[in-house]
Scaffold this motif. Structure first.
Motif, PDB file in Angstrom:
ATOM      1  N   PHE A   1     102.949  42.307  28.748  1.00  0.00           N
ATOM      2  CA  PHE A   1     103.984  42.942  27.820  1.00  0.00           C
ATOM      3  C   PHE A   1     103.999  42.134  26.427  1.00  0.00           C
ATOM      4  O   PHE A   1     104.180  40.829  26.753  1.00  0.00           O
ATOM      5  CB  PHE A   1     105.201  43.344  28.448  1.00  0.00           C
ATOM      6  N   PRO A   2     103.265  42.544  25.477  1.00  0.00           N
ATOM      7  CA  PRO A   2     103.246  41.887  24.288  1.00  0.00           C
ATOM      8  C   PRO A   2     104.937  40.749  23.980  1.00  0.00           C
ATOM      9  O   PRO A   2     104.610  39.598  23.511  1.00  0.00           O
ATOM     10  CB  PRO A   2     103.137  42.611  23.118  1.00  0.00           C
ATOM     11  N   GLU A   3     105.782  41.369  24.185  1.00  0.00           N
ATOM     12  CA  GLU A   3     107.058  40.776  24.041  1.00  0.00           C
ATOM     13  C   GLU A   3     107.338  39.469  24.903  1.00  0.00           C
ATOM     14  O   GLU A   3     108.020  38.575  24.429  1.00  0.00           O
ATOM     15  CB  GLU A   3     108.270  41.695  24.030  1.00  0.00           C
ATOM     16  N   VAL A   4     107.091  39.713  26.060  1.00  0.00           N
ATOM     17  CA  VAL A   4     106.998  38.718  27.130  1.00  0.00           C
ATOM     18  C   VAL A   4     106.004  37.477  26.943  1.00  0.00           C
ATOM     19  O   VAL A   4     106.198  36.379  26.941  1.00  0.00           O
ATOM     20  CB  VAL A   4     106.833  39.179  28.423  1.00  0.00           C
ATOM     21  N   LYS A   5     104.769  38.076  26.512  1.00  0.00           N
ATOM     22  CA  LYS A   5     103.960  36.929  26.225  1.00  0.00           C
ATOM     23  C   LYS A   5     104.268  36.178  25.212  1.00  0.00           C
ATOM     24  O   LYS A   5     104.135  34.732  25.293  1.00  0.00           O
ATOM     25  CB  LYS A   5     102.326  37.722  25.943  1.00  0.00           C
ATOM     26  N   ARG A   6     104.845  36.783  24.031  1.00  0.00           N
ATOM     27  CA  ARG A   6     105.478  35.680  23.095  1.00  0.00           C
ATOM     28  C   ARG A   6     106.211  34.624  23.402  1.00  0.00           C
ATOM     29  O   ARG A   6     106.200  33.498  23.195  1.00  0.00           O
ATOM     30  CB  ARG A   6     105.823  36.691  21.879  1.00  0.00           C
ATOM     31  N   LEU A   7     107.111  35.100  24.195  1.00  0.00           N
ATOM     32  CA  LEU A   7     108.202  33.926  24.700  1.00  0.00           C
ATOM     33  C   LEU A   7     107.475  33.197  25.778  1.00  0.00           C
ATOM     34  O   LEU A   7     107.841  31.842  25.871  1.00  0.00           O
ATOM     35  CB  LEU A   7     109.252  35.027  25.346  1.00  0.00           C
ATOM     36  N   VAL A   8     106.786  33.550  26.579  1.00  0.00           N
ATOM     37  CA  VAL A   8     105.985  32.546  27.443  1.00  0.00           C
ATOM     38  C   VAL A   8     105.108  31.685  26.676  1.00  0.00           C
ATOM     39  O   VAL A   8     105.144  30.481  27.230  1.00  0.00           O
ATOM     40  CB  VAL A   8     105.118  33.383  28.503  1.00  0.00           C
ATOM     41  N   ASP A   9     104.323  32.095  25.876  1.00  0.00           N
ATOM     42  CA  ASP A   9     103.839  31.287  24.899  1.00  0.00           C
ATOM     43  C   ASP A   9     104.512  30.168  24.302  1.00  0.00           C
ATOM     44  O   ASP A   9     104.020  28.973  23.861  1.00  0.00           O
ATOM     45  CB  ASP A   9     102.941  31.960  23.866  1.00  0.00           C
ATOM     46  N   LEU A  10     105.909  30.295  24.008  1.00  0.00           N
ATOM     47  CA  LEU A  10     106.717  29.396  23.717  1.00  0.00           C
ATOM     48  C   LEU A  10     107.237  28.483  24.636  1.00  0.00           C
ATOM     49  O   LEU A  10     107.842  27.528  24.380  1.00  0.00           O
ATOM     50  CB  LEU A  10     108.168  30.367  23.148  1.00  0.00           C
TER      51      LEU A  10
ATOM     52  N   ALA B   1     106.086  19.246  37.447  1.00  0.00           N
ATOM     53  CA  ALA B   1     105.332  20.620  37.241  1.00  0.00           C
ATOM     54  C   ALA B   1     106.191  21.990  37.719  1.00  0.00           C
ATOM     55  O   ALA B   1     106.848  21.916  38.539  1.00  0.00           O
ATOM     56  CB  ALA B   1     104.130  20.762  38.063  1.00  0.00           C
ATOM     57  N   SER B   2     105.762  22.911  36.910  1.00  0.00           N
ATOM     58  CA  SER B   2     106.527  24.291  36.902  1.00  0.00           C
ATOM     59  C   SER B   2     106.067  24.817  38.078  1.00  0.00           C
ATOM     60  O   SER B   2     105.031  24.778  38.542  1.00  0.00           O
ATOM     61  CB  SER B   2     106.300  25.199  36.113  1.00  0.00           C
ATOM     62  N   PRO B   3     106.996  25.387  39.356  1.00  0.00           N
ATOM     63  CA  PRO B   3     106.747  26.189  40.431  1.00  0.00           C
ATOM     64  C   PRO B   3     105.748  27.397  39.971  1.00  0.00           C
ATOM     65  O   PRO B   3     105.162  27.766  40.993  1.00  0.00           O
ATOM     66  CB  PRO B   3     108.027  26.534  41.196  1.00  0.00           C
ATOM     67  N   SER B   4     105.907  28.013  38.963  1.00  0.00           N
ATOM     68  CA  SER B   4     104.911  29.007  38.566  1.00  0.00           C
ATOM     69  C   SER B   4     103.603  28.932  38.411  1.00  0.00           C
ATOM     70  O   SER B   4     102.748  29.598  38.247  1.00  0.00           O
ATOM     71  CB  SER B   4     105.669  29.677  37.195  1.00  0.00           C
ATOM     72  N   ASN B   5     103.274  27.346  38.629  1.00  0.00           N
ATOM     73  CA  ASN B   5     101.820  27.058  38.732  1.00  0.00           C
ATOM     74  C   ASN B   5     101.055  27.566  37.250  1.00  0.00           C
ATOM     75  O   ASN B   5     100.036  28.145  37.228  1.00  0.00           O
ATOM     76  CB  ASN B   5     100.738  27.591  39.750  1.00  0.00           C
ATOM     77  N   ASP B   6     101.947  27.369  36.121  1.00  0.00           N
ATOM     78  CA  ASP B   6     101.256  27.996  35.025  1.00  0.00           C
ATOM     79  C   ASP B   6     100.912  26.879  33.974  1.00  0.00           C
ATOM     80  O   ASP B   6     100.539  27.134  32.723  1.00  0.00           O
ATOM     81  CB  ASP B   6     102.310  28.937  34.060  1.00  0.00           C
ATOM     82  N   GLY B   7     100.927  25.734  34.556  1.00  0.00           N
ATOM     83  CA  GLY B   7     100.328  24.473  33.525  1.00  0.00           C
ATOM     84  C   GLY B   7     101.452  23.933  32.739  1.00  0.00           C
ATOM     85  O   GLY B   7     101.294  22.974  32.044  1.00  0.00           O
ATOM     86  N   THR B   8     102.717  24.380  32.911  1.00  0.00           N
ATOM     87  CA  THR B   8     103.781  23.773  32.086  1.00  0.00           C
ATOM     88  C   THR B   8     104.713  23.108  32.845  1.00  0.00           C
ATOM     89  O   THR B   8     104.712  23.081  34.201  1.00  0.00           O
ATOM     90  CB  THR B   8     104.892  25.021  31.582  1.00  0.00           C
ATOM     91  N   ASP B   9     105.456  22.144  32.286  1.00  0.00           N
ATOM     92  CA  ASP B   9     106.423  21.009  33.008  1.00  0.00           C
ATOM     93  C   ASP B   9     107.816  21.504  32.585  1.00  0.00           C
ATOM     94  O   ASP B   9     108.158  21.928  31.423  1.00  0.00           O
ATOM     95  CB  ASP B   9     106.052  19.792  32.426  1.00  0.00           C
ATOM     96  N   LEU B  10     108.537  21.627  33.615  1.00  0.00           N
ATOM     97  CA  LEU B  10     109.918  22.007  33.188  1.00  0.00           C
ATOM     98  C   LEU B  10     110.708  20.997  32.485  1.00  0.00           C
ATOM     99  O   LEU B  10     110.507  19.857  32.549  1.00  0.00           O
ATOM    100  CB  LEU B  10     110.983  21.960  34.835  1.00  0.00           C
TER     101      LEU B  10
END
Length: 316
Positions: free
Chosen positions: A221-230, A254-263
């Motif tokens: 979803f483009p609106e979701v992707k923009r927020l996830v990218d942030l 490390a995020s439990p979502s395994n998306d490469g981000t840190d909490l």
């Protein structure tokens, strides 16, 4: 104590009125897995919390519960915007509002054609504490077992189910007003999932084998992707004016979502956006306040804000 900043936590994009979308959104507000449920459940869990040594877990639950108050405000305001769709009364100013508008239009005709008629009969074109079928919100939804692991597991399930429902809501409407709010809530639900999952991990619970975070692929979803990218799915706010929250001791790594981000739990609150009051609707018999009363309201608000700044300092 709780303080209210007169800003919405996320912008609401303007689009055409859509009573059907408003009624669908009621599930995300007053349904079994909606924002009213998460708000009340987490606040009761934090109020009833026992065990000073486990304070970081209380602070995490309380911080998320406080954010849920702003989600109730956001989704309720969105529903009201979507309902603000009866044709503007186009008779002369001062005409009785029970007379048809120009061209014979009935001011509240839209209430008979779409959505939930109770939004107009009893809600004055506003949100109601009900689900999409009109069932009243129930306190029996609230789960507060007194056992930390059980509560965290239940909260993780609640956020996962709420995000799943909001993905369905997104695909039920193309209305930009609805989608702007739904997308934000999808991403923040993921952040809350991450918080509860991380808390369970610190307690030695292997939650992944029994309750994995559902892969909704909402990033398409483009609106979701923009927020996830942030990185919004990996932030948690403290909403703490006294800098005493210990939630950051849990919401880290490390995020439990395994998306490469840190909490990251270093922020007090998001910046927010201006909260604008909708214009008066003459067909709803809403005359508003006169000029003299407005001055009194503004003066009282200025005194309250000054007192808060003096006591706690300006919000960061």
């Amino acid at each position: 104590m709780y303080f209210h900043v007169q800003q919405l936590i996320n912008p609401i994009v303007q689009d055409e009125p859509d009573p059907a979308a408003a009624n669908a959104l009621q599930e995300g507000l007053g349904g079994q897995f909606g924002e009213m449920r998460t708000m009340i459940q987490y606040l009761f869990q934090s109020i009833n919390f026992r065990g000073a040594s486990a304070k970081p877990y209380r602070d995490l639950i309380q911080g998320i519960g406080t954010e849920e108050i702003s989600h109730v405000e956001l989704i309720g305001t969105t529903i009201a915007r979507l309902l603000d769709g009866s044709p503007s009364y186009s008779g002369k100013k001062g005409d009785p509002v029970d007379e048809p508008g120009a061209g014979g239009a009935v001011p509240l005709q839209i209430a008979l054609d779409e959505g939930n008629i109770h939004h107009y009969l009893v809600g004055a074109q506003g949100a109601l504490p009900v689900d999409a079928a009109g069932n009243p919100w129930s306190g029996s939804y609230v789960y507060n077992s007194g056992n930390l692991v059980l509560d965290l597991l239940y909260n993780l399930m609640l956020e996962s189910t709420g995000r799943l429902q909001k993905c369905r809501l997104y695909e039920m409407t193309a209305n930009k007003t609805a989608r702007s709010t739904i997308s934000y809530l999808i991403v923040r639900d993921q952040a809350h999932e991450n918080g509860y999952a991380k808390a369970l991990e610190t307690l030695g619970v292997n939650w992944r084998t029994a309750l994995p975070i559902p892969k909704t692929n909402a990033e398409r979803f483009p609106e979701v992707k923009r927020l996830v990218d942030l990185g919004l799915q990996s932030k948690q706010y403290t909403f703490d004016l006294t800098a005493e929250s210990e939630a950051g001791r849990i919401f880290q790594g490390a995020s439990p979502s395994n998306d490469g981000t840190d909490l990251d739990a270093s922020e007090q609150a998001p910046d927010g956006v201006p909260s604008e009051i909708a214009p008066e609707r003459p067909e709803e018999f809403s005359p508003g306040a006169d000029a003299e009363l407005r001055k009194l309201i503004e003066a009282a608000a200025a005194l309250e804000l000054a007192d808060i700044d003096m006591t706690f300092g300006a919000l960061k």
